[in-house]
Scaffold this motif. Sequence first.
Motif, PDB file in Angstrom:
ATOM      1  N   SER A  79     -14.566   4.150 -19.185  1.00 43.38           N
ATOM      2  CA  SER A  79     -15.665   3.635 -18.374  1.00 43.38           C
ATOM      3  C   SER A  79     -16.442   4.799 -17.748  1.00 43.38           C
ATOM      4  CB  SER A  79     -15.119   2.714 -17.278  1.00 43.38           C
ATOM      5  OG  SER A  79     -14.268   3.447 -16.413  1.00 43.38           O
ATOM      6  N   THR A  80     -17.640   4.516 -17.325  1.00 36.27           N
ATOM      7  CA  THR A  80     -18.493   5.498 -16.649  1.00 36.27           C
ATOM      8  C   THR A  80     -18.452   6.841 -17.383  1.00 36.27           C
ATOM      9  OG1 THR A  80     -17.705   4.428 -14.607  1.00 36.27           O
ATOM     10  CG2 THR A  80     -19.213   6.288 -14.376  1.00 36.27           C
ATOM     11  N   LEU A  81     -18.922   6.822 -18.604  1.00 37.12           N
ATOM     12  CA  LEU A  81     -18.837   8.004 -19.467  1.00 37.12           C
ATOM     13  C   LEU A  81     -19.511   9.225 -18.850  1.00 37.12           C
ATOM     14  CD1 LEU A  81     -19.478   6.315 -22.914  1.00 37.12           C
ATOM     15  CD2 LEU A  81     -17.436   7.619 -22.288  1.00 37.12           C
ATOM     16  N   GLU A  82     -18.873  10.367 -19.094  1.00 40.25           N
ATOM     17  CA  GLU A  82     -19.425  11.659 -18.671  1.00 40.25           C
ATOM     18  C   GLU A  82     -19.650  12.514 -19.911  1.00 40.25           C
ATOM     19  OE1 GLU A  82     -16.638  13.345 -15.951  1.00 40.25           O
ATOM     20  OE2 GLU A  82     -16.799  11.683 -14.508  1.00 40.25           O
ATOM     21  N   LEU A  83     -20.505  13.522 -19.757  1.00 36.13           N
ATOM     22  CA  LEU A  83     -20.801  14.395 -20.898  1.00 36.13           C
ATOM     23  C   LEU A  83     -19.529  15.011 -21.465  1.00 36.13           C
ATOM     24  CD1 LEU A  83     -23.997  16.275 -19.649  1.00 36.13           C
ATOM     25  CD2 LEU A  83     -23.873  14.333 -21.216  1.00 36.13           C
ATOM     26  N   GLY A  84     -18.602  15.355 -20.577  1.00 37.88           N
ATOM     27  CA  GLY A  84     -17.359  15.994 -20.987  1.00 37.88           C
ATOM     28  C   GLY A  84     -16.412  15.093 -21.768  1.00 37.88           C
ATOM     29  N   ASP A  85     -16.742  13.824 -21.872  1.00 37.41           N
ATOM     30  CA  ASP A  85     -15.903  12.899 -22.646  1.00 37.41           C
ATOM     31  C   ASP A  85     -16.214  12.985 -24.129  1.00 37.41           C
ATOM     32  OD1 ASP A  85     -16.217  10.361 -20.056  1.00 37.41           O
ATOM     33  OD2 ASP A  85     -14.789  12.026 -20.254  1.00 37.41           O
ATOM     34  N   SER A  86     -17.238  13.723 -24.489  1.00 37.47           N
ATOM     35  CA  SER A  86     -17.566  13.890 -25.909  1.00 37.47           C
ATOM     36  C   SER A  86     -16.406  14.585 -26.605  1.00 37.47           C
ATOM     37  CB  SER A  86     -18.835  14.738 -26.062  1.00 37.47           C
ATOM     38  OG  SER A  86     -19.952  14.064 -25.539  1.00 37.47           O
ATOM     39  N   ALA A  87     -15.882  13.940 -27.620  1.00 34.55           N
ATOM     40  CA  ALA A  87     -14.688  14.457 -28.288  1.00 34.55           C
ATOM     41  C   ALA A  87     -14.362  13.560 -29.468  1.00 34.55           C
ATOM     42  CB  ALA A  87     -13.494  14.489 -27.324  1.00 34.55           C
ATOM     43  N   LEU A  88     -13.378  14.020 -30.231  1.00 34.28           N
ATOM     44  CA  LEU A  88     -12.788  13.181 -31.268  1.00 34.28           C
ATOM     45  C   LEU A  88     -11.564  12.508 -30.660  1.00 34.28           C
ATOM     46  CD1 LEU A  88     -12.748  12.380 -34.334  1.00 34.28           C
ATOM     47  CD2 LEU A  88     -11.177  14.295 -34.666  1.00 34.28           C
ATOM     48  N   TYR A  89     -11.518  11.205 -30.741  1.00 27.59           N
ATOM     49  CA  TYR A  89     -10.381  10.454 -30.201  1.00 27.59           C
ATOM     50  C   TYR A  89      -9.523   9.992 -31.371  1.00 27.59           C
ATOM     51  CZ  TYR A  89     -12.577  10.810 -25.723  1.00 27.59           C
ATOM     52  OH  TYR A  89     -13.128  11.322 -24.575  1.00 27.59           O
ATOM     53  N   LEU A  90      -8.289  10.447 -31.351  1.00 30.59           N
ATOM     54  CA  LEU A  90      -7.352  10.166 -32.430  1.00 30.59           C
ATOM     55  C   LEU A  90      -6.304   9.171 -31.986  1.00 30.59           C
ATOM     56  CD1 LEU A  90      -6.769  13.779 -33.765  1.00 30.59           C
ATOM     57  CD2 LEU A  90      -7.910  11.938 -35.004  1.00 30.59           C
ATOM     58  N   CYS A  91      -5.967   8.304 -32.896  1.00 29.42           N
ATOM     59  CA  CYS A  91      -4.888   7.360 -32.687  1.00 29.42           C
ATOM     60  C   CYS A  91      -3.793   7.690 -33.701  1.00 29.42           C
ATOM     61  CB  CYS A  91      -5.425   5.944 -32.898  1.00 29.42           C
ATOM     62  SG  CYS A  91      -4.178   4.687 -33.112  1.00 29.42           S
ATOM     63  N   ALA A  92      -2.564   7.544 -33.284  1.00 25.70           N
ATOM     64  CA  ALA A  92      -1.435   7.779 -34.193  1.00 25.70           C
ATOM     65  C   ALA A  92      -0.425   6.664 -34.009  1.00 25.70           C
ATOM     66  CB  ALA A  92      -0.791   9.130 -33.915  1.00 25.70           C
ATOM     67  N   SER A 105      -8.317   8.602 -38.812  1.00 27.78           N
ATOM     68  CA  SER A 105      -9.406   9.571 -38.992  1.00 27.78           C
ATOM     69  C   SER A 105     -10.096   9.917 -37.682  1.00 27.78           C
ATOM     70  CB  SER A 105     -10.459   9.011 -39.951  1.00 27.78           C
ATOM     71  OG  SER A 105      -9.893   8.774 -41.210  1.00 27.78           O
ATOM     72  N   GLY A 106      -9.905   9.071 -36.690  1.00 27.80           N
ATOM     73  CA  GLY A 106     -10.500   9.346 -35.399  1.00 27.80           C
ATOM     74  C   GLY A 106     -11.846   8.679 -35.186  1.00 27.80           C
ATOM     75  N   THR A 107     -12.229   8.596 -33.940  1.00 24.60           N
ATOM     76  CA  THR A 107     -13.565   8.152 -33.540  1.00 24.60           C
ATOM     77  C   THR A 107     -14.251   9.317 -32.871  1.00 24.60           C
ATOM     78  OG1 THR A 107     -12.958   5.825 -33.236  1.00 24.60           O
ATOM     79  CG2 THR A 107     -14.911   6.618 -32.061  1.00 24.60           C
ATOM     80  N   GLN A 108     -15.388   9.730 -33.428  1.00 22.70           N
ATOM     81  CA  GLN A 108     -16.149  10.831 -32.840  1.00 22.70           C
ATOM     82  C   GLN A 108     -17.112  10.248 -31.811  1.00 22.70           C
ATOM     83  OE1 GLN A 108     -15.858  14.350 -33.687  1.00 22.70           O
ATOM     84  NE2 GLN A 108     -16.933  14.391 -31.726  1.00 22.70           N
ATOM     85  N   LEU A 109     -16.873  10.541 -30.558  1.00 25.86           N
ATOM     86  CA  LEU A 109     -17.697  10.023 -29.471  1.00 25.86           C
ATOM     87  C   LEU A 109     -18.622  11.120 -28.966  1.00 25.86           C
ATOM     88  CD1 LEU A 109     -18.433   7.917 -27.273  1.00 25.86           C
ATOM     89  CD2 LEU A 109     -16.513   8.830 -25.932  1.00 25.86           C
ATOM     90  N   SER A 110     -19.882  10.812 -28.933  1.00 24.48           N
ATOM     91  CA  SER A 110     -20.871  11.743 -28.355  1.00 24.48           C
ATOM     92  C   SER A 110     -21.500  11.069 -27.153  1.00 24.48           C
ATOM     93  CB  SER A 110     -21.948  12.095 -29.376  1.00 24.48           C
ATOM     94  OG  SER A 110     -21.384  12.782 -30.474  1.00 24.48           O
TER      95      SER A 110
END
Lengths: 112, 113
Positions: A79-92, A105-110
């Motif tokens: 919630s309340t996204l910040e610029l620093g949250d930009s990343a690849l989010y991986l699930c395992a 493969s991940g979700t690339q969040l910008s």
Amino acid sequence: KAGVTQTPRYLIKTRGQQVTLSCSPISGHRSVSWYQQTPGQGLQFLFEYFSETQRNKGNFPGRFSGRQFSNSRSEMNVSTLELGDSALYLCASSEQGTEKLFFGSGTQLSVL
Amino acid sequence: AQSVSQHNHHVILSEAASLELGCNYSYGGTVNLFWYVQYPGQHLQLLLKYFSGDPLVKGIKGFEAEFIKSKFSFNLRKPSVQWSDTAEYFCAVNAVSNYQLIWGAGTKLIIKP
């Protein structure tokens, strides 16, 4: 056997918005863990679920949350996204815990 | 707090050279240790792991790692690398009492043909 599936693959959001990411584990796997990956920082542990219960949580602010459903599928929400949250989010996923993780493969969040 | 340190961020070798990638962790208790690899365009996958027993463990594709408890180290080795070993390698550790995997920053390995 199908692998770990993460949706969506790419997301573009603006600051202040919220986002939900989805992860479908390998059939039969009851443990799902989430990681944030940024260049040069490796993987940072977010949380781990087993049979719908959160067993461990990493050092991320409360804006990061997750849940697991009875079919072992998992979602994470930011919630309340910040610029620093930009990343690849991986699930395992794994059968029990950390013994052998199978990654999606991940979700690339910008965040703009 | 636990941490994992991988000393080299980038390594460039020629084919047939020997490889050793360093991994040190900070935690005083019993740990499980892992090396994962990510080949270009592929998912992260397990290379090898140590839970207990023989401190020298063998993994896929000719890789091995040695757990030295007194040095808090779990270095990855391969006697003769191939071009196909070009990938990013990650060391990871968890205390046996929990399921929180702590990861190193990764080492990018480039093998020159």
